[in-house]
Design a protein around this motif. Structure first.
Motif, short mmCIF file in Angstrom:
data_model
loop_
_atom_site.label_atom_id
_atom_site.label_comp_id
_atom_site.label_asym_id
_atom_site.label_seq_id
_atom_site.Cartn_x
_atom_site.Cartn_y
_atom_site.Cartn_z
N ALA A 102 0.89 -1.20 -0.07
CA ALA A 102 -0.07 -0.06 -0.02
C ALA A 102 1.03 1.19 -0.07
O ALA A 102 0.79 2.12 -0.78
N PHE A 103 1.92 1.21 0.85
CA PHE A 103 2.85 2.22 0.76
C PHE A 103 3.47 2.55 -0.48
O PHE A 103 3.59 3.62 -0.94
N SER A 104 3.87 1.47 -1.07
CA SER A 104 4.66 1.73 -2.63
C SER A 104 3.49 2.01 -3.55
O SER A 104 3.83 3.00 -4.36
N GLU A 109 1.84 6.48 -7.22
CA GLU A 109 0.85 7.20 -7.85
C GLU A 109 1.32 8.72 -7.53
O GLU A 109 1.07 9.55 -8.23
N ARG A 110 1.62 8.98 -6.39
CA ARG A 110 2.04 10.39 -5.98
C ARG A 110 3.04 10.96 -6.71
O ARG A 110 3.04 12.15 -6.95
N PRO A 114 4.10 5.26 -13.85
CA PRO A 114 3.19 4.33 -14.43
C PRO A 114 2.91 2.77 -13.56
O PRO A 114 3.80 2.20 -13.44
N THR A 115 1.74 2.69 -12.96
CA THR A 115 1.45 1.62 -12.12
C THR A 115 0.04 0.98 -12.39
O THR A 115 -0.64 1.89 -12.82
N ARG A 253 13.42 11.31 -7.45
CA ARG A 253 12.88 12.62 -7.20
C ARG A 253 11.82 12.38 -5.81
O ARG A 253 11.96 13.29 -5.03
N GLY A 254 10.98 11.39 -6.22
CA GLY A 254 10.26 11.08 -4.95
C GLY A 254 10.76 10.83 -3.74
O GLY A 254 10.21 11.23 -2.78
#
Ligand code: AMP
Ligand code: GLY
Length: 423
Positions: A102-104, A109-110, A114-115, A253-254
């Motif tokens: 869930a974290f990943s 998404e944030r 692409p997922t 960057r994230g």
């Protein structure tokens, strides 16, 4: 340099082998009988952080390399760093990229990676709704670590519902399955891309293709991986460029935007669709097994220098060099794998490979019994070889495989034979 490697599997054997070949003095905790041929094994429990720290201090190592995900998620890198050690392996906070699906997924998404579309569910009512809204063809994933078994790829809504029920209501995977991800099932071809990361920059390793199903033709249940090939013929420069731009650059960057300290391996499991889009299925926060085995045979640089530089937060301003030959790895698994693993079967034929260089037998689940080796786990050996091109590499590896025997030995004959087209 004195280096301590944490772990005991085929991946750790490959890391120790490469570091030893680079001229380093290698220690492994706990290591294995196979690893003992290239490193000094130190007894100990990798879950006991103070004991691991004490071992690192007493040995006077300059670098600790953490192999498996469980100690990373438990914070071993943090406690070793707090004691002043240079560590290759992410912090517990950053290891959540593997420790919690869930974290990943929220991270992907944030940061615009692409997922597959997904829902987080903690009840069957929510899961039913998610399965219906994604049209039944979904993948159900336990949120937490489940030793590689927490993902169920489903073709029908019924299958998905029963997978969700087993996790949410029947305690399969215990607390790791108390929350699940239900996500859209993607079609395409999978590739593993790993990157060394110093927290600010990354260096991609050569891509590798895993073969997860137990039987030839990708049939039968999934395993931890029955074999790998590197390089991967269908992975074009253009695909690598897209993976850099759309997955790894955004990830780095994230990580920085989220204040996550990532000094270790980012291992992306990618699904490449017919348009060539690399969809990120998951991140692992450690080297892949058995991806590491062929990759270690092909690295033509001092791995220790790179891992230390990552641990210190400043990667060399250079590119890793690669042996252009093809490496193939074929896993020999024990009777009963993947459901179970029969132990104690005598392994014959290993003594023929005394001076390995282009052909290395990495040990994953074996142990010594007197002068011989016996099986001691699911994946027992990873026979890995280099050759000019795929055909020669395969010939070399399978010739070696044919000289090794143990009762109930299982392996795939078709590693590397999926062909060159990408979907
Ligand atoms: P993971 O642990 O998330 O990599 O999942 C294990 C395996 O499940 C992957 O290597 C894929 O083969 C498969 N898988 C995971 N997510 C998906 C997806 N969204 N669509 C299709 N297959 C998937
Ligand atoms: N080869 C799959 C893994 O390391 O998770």
């Amino acid at each position: 340099m004195k280096i301590l490697v944490i772990g005991a599997g085929g991946r750790e054997h490959a890391l120790c082998w490469r570091l030893h070949a680079n001229g380093h003095e290698v220690f492994a905790l706990p290591g294995s009988a196979g690893i003992a041929t290239v490193a000094t094994c130190i007894q100990g429990d990798i879950g006991d952080q103070p004991a691991v720290e004490r071992a690192a201090r007493e040995l006077g190592v300059e670098l600790v390399v953490i192999g498996p995900e469980v100690p990373l998620v438990a914070g071993l890198a943090d406690s070793l760093r707090a004691a002043g050690h240079a560590v290759f392996g992410p912090s517990a906070a950053a290891a959540q990229l593997e420790g919690s699906k869930a974290f990943s997924k929220r991270f992907f998404e944030r940061h615009g990676i692409p997922t597959a579309r997904f829902f987080e569910c903690t009840t069957m009512a929510a899961a039913d709704q998610a399965i219906a809204s994604l049209g039944g063809r979904v993948v159900v994933k336990a949120d937490g670590l489940a030793a590689g078994k927490g993902v169920v790829v489903c073709s029908t809504a019924q299958q998905a519902q029963s997978a969700a029920r087993e996790m949410l209501e029947e305690g399969r995977f215990a607390s790791a399955g108390a929350k699940i991800i239900v996500e859209q099932r993607l079609e395409g071809r999978e590739v593993s891309m790993m990157a060394l990361c110093d927290g600010k920059r990354y260096e991609l390793l050569a891509a590798a293709e895993d073969h997860k199903a137990i039987f030839d033709g990708d049939r039968g249940p999934n395993t931890g991986g029955m074999g790998t090939v590197s390089p991967v013929e269908w992975v074009s420069d253009e695909l690598v460029e897209r993976a850099r731009r759309e997955v790894f650059d955004r990830t780095l960057r994230g990580l920085q935007a989220d204040g996550l300290d990532f000094r270790g391996v980012l291992y992306a499991g990618l699904m490449v669709d017919a348009e060539g889009t690399p969809w990120l299925l998951e991140y692992n926060v450690r080297f892949g097994d058995p991806e590491t085995q062929p990759v270690m045979l092909r690295i033509a640089d001092d791995l220790g220098v790179w891992l230390l530089a990552c641990a210190q937060g400043h990667m060399p301003d250079a590119q890793l060099r690669w042996d252009p030959r093809t490496a193939v790895c074929v896993v020999l698994a024990s009777a009963g794998y993947p459901e179970s693993a029969r132990k104690g079967d005598a392994i014959t034929g290993l003594e023929q490979f005394a001076e390995p260089s282009e052909l290395v037998i990495f040990h994953a689940g074996s142990k010594r019994s007197g002068n011989a080796f016996v099986t001691d786990g699911g994946r027992v050996l990873a026979v890995t070889g280099l050759g000019e091109g795929l055909t020669k590499a395969r010939e070399k590896v399978y010739a070696a495989v044919d000289r090794i025997q143990f009762s109930g030995m299982q392996f795939r004959r078709d590693i590397g034979l999926r062909g060159e087209t990408h979907v």
